[in-house]
Each structure stands twice: as structure tokens, then as C-alpha cells.
Design an enzyme around this catalytic site. Structure first.
Site, PDB file in Angstrom:
ATOM      1  N   ASP A  11       4.073  -3.202   3.353  1.00 24.45           N
ATOM      2  CA  ASP A  11       4.793  -2.297   2.444  1.00 24.45           C
ATOM      3  C   ASP A  11       6.305  -2.464   2.614  1.00 24.45           C
ATOM      4  O   ASP A  11       6.836  -2.206   3.696  1.00 24.45           O
ATOM      5  CB  ASP A  11       4.420  -0.832   2.742  1.00 24.45           C
ATOM      6  CG  ASP A  11       2.961  -0.528   2.450  1.00 24.45           C
ATOM      7  OD1 ASP A  11       2.508  -0.850   1.347  1.00 24.45           O
ATOM      8  OD2 ASP A  11       2.287   0.040   3.326  1.00 24.45           O
TER       9      ASP A  11
ATOM     10  N   ASP B   7       5.235  -7.455   7.922  1.00 22.28           N
ATOM     11  CA  ASP B   7       4.918  -6.098   7.498  1.00 22.28           C
ATOM     12  C   ASP B   7       4.510  -6.219   6.013  1.00 22.28           C
ATOM     13  O   ASP B   7       4.896  -7.181   5.340  1.00 22.28           O
ATOM     14  CB  ASP B   7       6.153  -5.211   7.660  1.00 22.28           C
ATOM     15  CG  ASP B   7       5.957  -3.838   7.086  1.00 22.28           C
ATOM     16  OD1 ASP B   7       4.908  -3.234   7.355  1.00 22.28           O
ATOM     17  OD2 ASP B   7       6.852  -3.371   6.337  1.00 22.28           O
TER      18      ASP B   7
HETATM   19  C1  BG6 Z   1       3.083   1.819   6.121  1.00 20.87           C
HETATM   20  C2  BG6 Z   1       4.058   2.520   5.186  1.00 20.87           C
HETATM   21  O1  BG6 Z   1       2.982   0.470   5.772  1.00 20.87           O
HETATM   22  O2  BG6 Z   1       1.804   2.419   6.031  1.00 20.87           O
HETATM   23  C3  BG6 Z   1       4.082   4.002   5.505  1.00 20.87           C
HETATM   24  O3  BG6 Z   1       5.356   1.970   5.365  1.00 20.87           O
HETATM   25  C4  BG6 Z   1       2.680   4.579   5.426  1.00 20.87           C
HETATM   26  O4  BG6 Z   1       4.940   4.663   4.610  1.00 20.87           O
HETATM   27  C5  BG6 Z   1       1.774   3.812   6.381  1.00 20.87           C
HETATM   28  O5  BG6 Z   1       2.686   5.957   5.775  1.00 20.87           O
HETATM   29  C6  BG6 Z   1       0.321   4.293   6.338  1.00 20.87           C
HETATM   30  O6  BG6 Z   1      -0.210   3.994   5.085  1.00 20.87           O
HETATM   31  P1  BG6 Z   1      -1.658   4.373   4.563  1.00 20.87           P
HETATM   32  O7  BG6 Z   1      -1.835   3.432   3.414  1.00 20.87           O
HETATM   33  O8  BG6 Z   1      -2.626   4.099   5.682  1.00 20.87           O
HETATM   34  O9  BG6 Z   1      -1.624   5.799   4.184  1.00 20.87           O
HETATM   35 MG    MG Z   2       7.467  -1.562   5.664  1.00 16.79          MG
END
Ligand code: BG6
Ligand code: MG
Length: 212
Positions: free
Chosen positions: A11, A9
Site C-alpha cells: 500500500d 511494501d
Molecule cells: C497497511 C496499510 O499496508 O495495511 C495500513 O498501510 C493498513 O494503512 C494495514 O491499516 C492493514 O491493512 P488491512 O488491509 O489488513 O486492513
Molecule cells: Mg505503505
């Protein structure tokens, strides 16, 4: 070796974007007069952008059209992307950089499995633009975690069987996704307390021994 590949993963595992997500959602929530705090922000981990907004809207006293929802999520993303410009290779922790190198030296394939549509941009900011053998992200899936699609696609991109892949996650939705995809998983951070993972890591570098 216990596995042939490791799918990370992004984030909350490779880097820490939580504060930027929080600041950007907070700006939108404040504009709409919706209460939003860090605890609610934690519920957004691993969840897609629109599903995150739906969670925030649980505290909204009104009706919002689909078009307005798109406007607000687009605005959130604009603010978020501006904040991401602050990220540099210095935001990649040394422990993460060294562990990734060590895993690669063991002959493991390495991939990203992220719900984010900004994964490519973030990897570029961290100096990891071309580093991974495959990147499966919010741009190539129709169902986000806890659906296994993002990890199943990552395994396909790597041309590996899911049972030979280890997923590394910081969110409950991500651990559920890995299991639903037939993959073993390692939990880091808060995800350890879910009790869902094959491995509960006290530190990222423990991956070196887990994969043996
Ligand atoms: C995930 C995060 O990696 O990506 C979430 O943990 C986030 O919090 C999701 O909502 C979508 O992210 P993005 O960058 O497409 O808005
Ligand atoms: Mg995560």
C-alpha cells in the site's frame, strides 16, 4: 549487484489504496461521531487494522469493549474490500510494472512485505497474483511495523540473508521496521522526509540504479 532481493511494501508503494482506506474508516468514524481527516489517515500507514482503529479512537469520548472494536474493524474491512473491487491491472502504474520487470531481469528476487491482510486480494486485482517470489503479509505476522517481523519473514521465505535485501517503503513505521530487521531501505513519497532511509527516491524507477 548491491542486493540479492528487493522487498516491497504494498500500500503506497506498488499501488495506492490510501483513498479506499480513508473512505472506509471515514464511514466508521462518522457512525461513531469521531472526527477523522486525511492527516489522521496518514498516521495509519503501515499500521495494522486494529492499531489503526486505536489511533482513530484517540478522539472517541467513550468506552468501547474489545468485542465492539472487532465489530467496527470488521465493518471497516467489509467496506474496504467492496471498494477494492474497483481496482484493476490499470491501477498498477506503468513505471512500477516496468521497474519490477527490469529488477527481475537483473536476477533479483522480488517479494512483498505488507501489514495488510488483504495483500493477496489486492495483488490479484492488480494482476500480480503469482508475480512475486514471496508474499509476507498481515496473515503471517503477530507484530506489525515498526516491528521487523514482516520483512524478516519475507527474507526467510526468499531464503536470503536480511543484509542482502533492500526494503522499499512509503511509511516511517516501515523504514523503522526494515532497519530493525538489519535491512537497507529505500524511501518513496512522504517517507523521504523522515531522513531514515539508505536511499531517498525521487521516482520508483530510480531503483534500477540503486540496486547496481
Ligand atoms: C497497511 C496499510 O499496508 O495495511 C495500513 O498501510 C493498513 O494503512 C494495514 O491499516 C492493514 O491493512 P488491512 O488491509 O489488513 O486492513
Ligand atoms: Mg505503505
Amino acid at each position: 549487484m548491491r542486493y540479492r532481493a528487493v522487498i516491497f511494501d504494498l500500500d503506497g508503494v506498488i499501488c495506492h489504496t490510501d483513498k479506499y482506506h480513508y473512505m472506509a474508516w471515514k464511514q466508521v468514524a462518522d457512525e461513531l461521531g469521531i472526527y477523522f481527516d486525511e492527516t489522521i489517515n496518514h498516521r495509519l500507514r503501515g499500521v495494522s487494522r486494529m492499531e489503526s482503529f486505536e489511533i482513530i479512537l484517540e478522539r472517541f469520548d467513550g468506552v468501547m469493549s474489545g468485542e465492539e472494536k472487532i465489530q467496527y474493524t470488521t465493518k471497516k474491512n467489509e467496506v474496504y474490500k467492496e471498494l477494492l473491487k474497483n481496482m484493476t491491472p490499470k491501477d498498477l502504474p506503468d513505471e512500477v510494472r516496468d521497474t519490477l520487470s527490469a529488477l527481475r531481469e537483473k536476477g533479483l528476487k522480488l517479494a512483498i512485505g505488507s501489514s495488510s491482510k488483504n495483500a493477496g486480494f489486492i495483488l490479484g486485482q492488480l494482476g500480480l497474483g503469482d508475480y512475486f517470489d514471496a508474499v509476507s503479509d498481515g496473515n503471517n505476522i503477530t507484530h506489525s511495523k515498526p516491528d521487523p517481523e514482516v520483512f524478516v519473514k519475507a527474507a526467510q521465505f526468499l531464503e536470503e540473508n536480511p543484509k542482502d535485501c533492500l526494503v522499499v517503503e512509503d511509511a516511517k513505521a516501515g523504514l523503522e521496521a526494515a532497519k530493525a530487521g538489519g535491512m537497507e531501505c529505500a524511501a518513496v513519497g512522504d517517507a523521504v522526509s523522515c531522513g531514515l532511509a539508505t536511499w531517498n527516491l525521487a521516482s520508483f524507477s530510480e531503483l534500477r540504479t540503486v540496486v547496481e
